[in-house]
Motif scaffolding. Structure first.
Motif, PDB file in Angstrom:
ATOM      1  N   ASP A   9       0.823  -1.211   0.000  1.00 33.37           N
ATOM      2  CA  ASP A   9       0.000   0.000   0.000  1.00 33.37           C
ATOM      3  C   ASP A   9       0.857   1.260   0.000  1.00 33.37           C
ATOM      4  OD1 ASP A   9      -2.313  -1.449  -0.058  1.00 33.37           O
ATOM      5  OD2 ASP A   9      -2.729  -1.287   2.082  1.00 33.37           O
ATOM      6  N   THR A  10       1.986   1.208   0.690  1.00 31.02           N
ATOM      7  CA  THR A  10       2.878   2.374   0.719  1.00 31.02           C
ATOM      8  C   THR A  10       3.426   2.656  -0.673  1.00 31.02           C
ATOM      9  OG1 THR A  10       3.479   1.970   3.023  1.00 31.02           O
ATOM     10  CG2 THR A  10       4.982   3.334   1.740  1.00 31.02           C
ATOM     11  N   TYR A  11       3.723   1.600  -1.423  1.00 28.60           N
ATOM     12  CA  TYR A  11       4.189   1.805  -2.801  1.00 28.60           C
ATOM     13  C   TYR A  11       3.112   2.474  -3.639  1.00 28.60           C
ATOM     14  CZ  TYR A  11       8.768  -0.325  -2.644  1.00 28.60           C
ATOM     15  OH  TYR A  11      10.089  -0.560  -2.376  1.00 28.60           O
ATOM     16  N   LEU A  12       1.876   2.043  -3.461  1.00 31.63           N
ATOM     17  CA  LEU A  12       0.783   2.633  -4.232  1.00 31.63           C
ATOM     18  C   LEU A  12       0.569   4.105  -3.885  1.00 31.63           C
ATOM     19  CD1 LEU A  12      -1.813  -0.287  -4.123  1.00 31.63           C
ATOM     20  CD2 LEU A  12      -0.415   0.415  -6.075  1.00 31.63           C
ATOM     21  N   SER A  13       0.763   4.442  -2.615  1.00 35.59           N
ATOM     22  CA  SER A  13       0.446   5.808  -2.170  1.00 35.59           C
ATOM     23  C   SER A  13       1.657   6.749  -2.122  1.00 35.59           C
ATOM     24  CB  SER A  13      -0.201   5.768  -0.778  1.00 35.59           C
ATOM     25  OG  SER A  13       0.680   5.181   0.164  1.00 35.59           O
ATOM     26  N   HIS A  14       2.879   6.195  -1.957  1.00 37.72           N
ATOM     27  CA  HIS A  14       4.028   7.062  -1.697  1.00 37.72           C
ATOM     28  C   HIS A  14       5.191   6.926  -2.680  1.00 37.72           C
ATOM     29  CE1 HIS A  14       1.997   7.483   2.187  1.00 37.72           C
ATOM     30  NE2 HIS A  14       2.716   8.569   2.365  1.00 37.72           N
ATOM     31  N   PHE A  15       5.116   5.976  -3.611  1.00 36.86           N
ATOM     32  CA  PHE A  15       6.218   5.845  -4.573  1.00 36.86           C
ATOM     33  C   PHE A  15       6.049   6.903  -5.658  1.00 36.86           C
ATOM     34  CE2 PHE A  15       8.739   4.296  -8.066  1.00 36.86           C
ATOM     35  CZ  PHE A  15       9.838   3.695  -7.462  1.00 36.86           C
ATOM     36  N   ASN A  16       6.961   7.875  -5.696  1.00 34.60           N
ATOM     37  CA  ASN A  16       6.896   8.954  -6.671  1.00 34.60           C
ATOM     38  C   ASN A  16       7.776   8.589  -7.872  1.00 34.60           C
ATOM     39  OD1 ASN A  16       7.523  11.445  -8.114  1.00 34.60           O
ATOM     40  ND2 ASN A  16       6.556  12.516  -6.412  1.00 34.60           N
ATOM     41  N   SER A  17       7.129   8.183  -8.938  1.00 29.95           N
ATOM     42  CA  SER A  17       7.850   7.677 -10.112  1.00 29.95           C
ATOM     43  C   SER A  17       8.803   8.715 -10.695  1.00 29.95           C
ATOM     44  CB  SER A  17       6.849   7.251 -11.192  1.00 29.95           C
ATOM     45  OG  SER A  17       5.959   6.288 -10.700  1.00 29.95           O
ATOM     46  N   ARG A  18       8.344   9.956 -10.795  1.00 28.38           N
ATOM     47  CA  ARG A  18       9.181  10.982 -11.408  1.00 28.38           C
ATOM     48  C   ARG A  18      10.395  11.307 -10.543  1.00 28.38           C
ATOM     49  NH1 ARG A  18       9.640  14.181 -16.061  1.00 28.38           N
ATOM     50  NH2 ARG A  18       8.206  12.607 -16.815  1.00 28.38           N
ATOM     51  N   ASP A  19      10.201  11.372  -9.230  1.00 26.30           N
ATOM     52  CA  ASP A  19      11.345  11.607  -8.343  1.00 26.30           C
ATOM     53  C   ASP A  19      12.359  10.469  -8.456  1.00 26.30           C
ATOM     54  OD1 ASP A  19      10.380  13.980  -7.456  1.00 26.30           O
ATOM     55  OD2 ASP A  19       9.932  13.334  -5.410  1.00 26.30           O
ATOM     56  N   TYR A  20      11.857   9.239  -8.531  1.00 26.56           N
ATOM     57  CA  TYR A  20      12.732   8.075  -8.680  1.00 26.56           C
ATOM     58  C   TYR A  20      13.564   8.192  -9.954  1.00 26.56           C
ATOM     59  CZ  TYR A  20      13.998   3.142  -9.453  1.00 26.56           C
ATOM     60  OH  TYR A  20      14.681   1.977  -9.694  1.00 26.56           O
ATOM     61  N   LEU A  21      12.923   8.547 -11.054  1.00 21.16           N
ATOM     62  CA  LEU A  21      13.637   8.703 -12.321  1.00 21.16           C
ATOM     63  C   LEU A  21      14.690   9.796 -12.237  1.00 21.16           C
ATOM     64  CD1 LEU A  21      10.618   8.380 -14.790  1.00 21.16           C
ATOM     65  CD2 LEU A  21      12.453   6.722 -14.464  1.00 21.16           C
TER      66      LEU A  21
END
Length: 264
Positions: A9-21
């Motif tokens: 659930d944390t990945y769904l709500s808190h993983f910021n794809s653009r920041d990761y990139l």
């Protein structure tokens, strides 16, 4: 910060794809640990797919994240690629690039580097288009399930690729071993498994957000892969680590396994 291993659930709500990139794949300063690791990833994947000649009809990329770097050499060796991930935001970010939508991440410096490594400098546009044509589906994936791709009806793959995924998806070694067995259901007998992951890492950061990582040692990895029904053909460790502000890994490993003739 949450206690325990980072939840789905944390990945769904808190993983910021653009920041990761931006943090890991911007290909900025040549001296940064992140850029050095990205170069290593690209060179080693080139060696696996182009130099060693791993090829076939269908490759399934497990836990693609929002990235395409891992497929740039593979698209020269496989006719069809299926990208997968658990989080909707990563799948959306992938689709943006595949469809050339406004605001898609700029992979052109990474593509140019791969073209140079492959001896095809100046062919960046052709490379991007070849990859876009090769990726025929972008699917939801959950490696903790016995059917990782759910109800999707697919023929068995010639190759499974997973880069920097399982360490973040599996909270402990039993879960890691189970995930490898689950993935085996997607691969045909004699097919190949290509695993790339962090060694002995307990966390990685995206901005201020901390995500758990399963501490994977060499022997535990080899034992899990063998137990899941693969013969290990290649196991290579590189000592390069991320900057401590990003992760506490102790190098990376590259593994190529071949699924045994019987069922996993």
């Amino acid at each position: 910060m949450e206690s325990g291993f980072t939840s789905k659930d944390t990945y769904l709500s808190h993983f910021n794809s653009r920041d990761y990139l931006e943090k890991y794949y911007s290909f900025g300063s040549k001296s940064s640990a992140e850029t050095q690791i990205l170069r290593l990833l690209l060179k080693n994947l080139f060696n696996i797919f182009r130099v060693a000649g791993l090829k076939g009809d269908l490759l399934i990329d497990i836990g693609s994240g929002p990235t395409i770097y891992q497929l740039l050499s593979a698209c020269e060796s496989f006719k069809e690629i299926i990208a997968t991930d658990y989080t909707d935001q990563n799948l959306q970010e992938l689709e943006k690039w595949l469809k050339k939508e406004p605001g898609a991440f700029d992979w052109s410096p990474v593509v140019a580097y791969v073209c140079e490594v492959e001896g095809n400098r100046g062919k960046e546009q052709e490379k991007e288009e070849k990859l876009r044509r090769a990726v025929t589906q972008v699917l939801k994936c959950d490696v903790t399930q016995r059917q990782p791709l759910g109800s999707a009806s697919l023929r068995p793959a010639d190759c499974l690729l997973s880069t920097l995924c399982l360490h973040a998806a599996c909270p402990d070694l039993p879960a890691y071993r189970a995930a490898l067995r689950n993935l085996g259901s997607l691969l045909k007998p004699g097919g190949h498994l290509v695993l790339v992951d962090a060694l002995n890492s307990s966390y990685y950061m995206i901005g201020e957000q901390r995500f758990s990582s399963l501490r994977l040692g060499r022997e535990a990895i080899k034992a899990a892969v063998t137990e899941a029904g693969y013969t290990i053909k290649q196991f290579e460790v590189v000592s390069q680590s991320y900057s401590l502000a990003m992760s506490n890994n102790e190098g990376l490993f590259f593994l190529v396994g071949q699924k045994l003739g019987g069922s996993v």
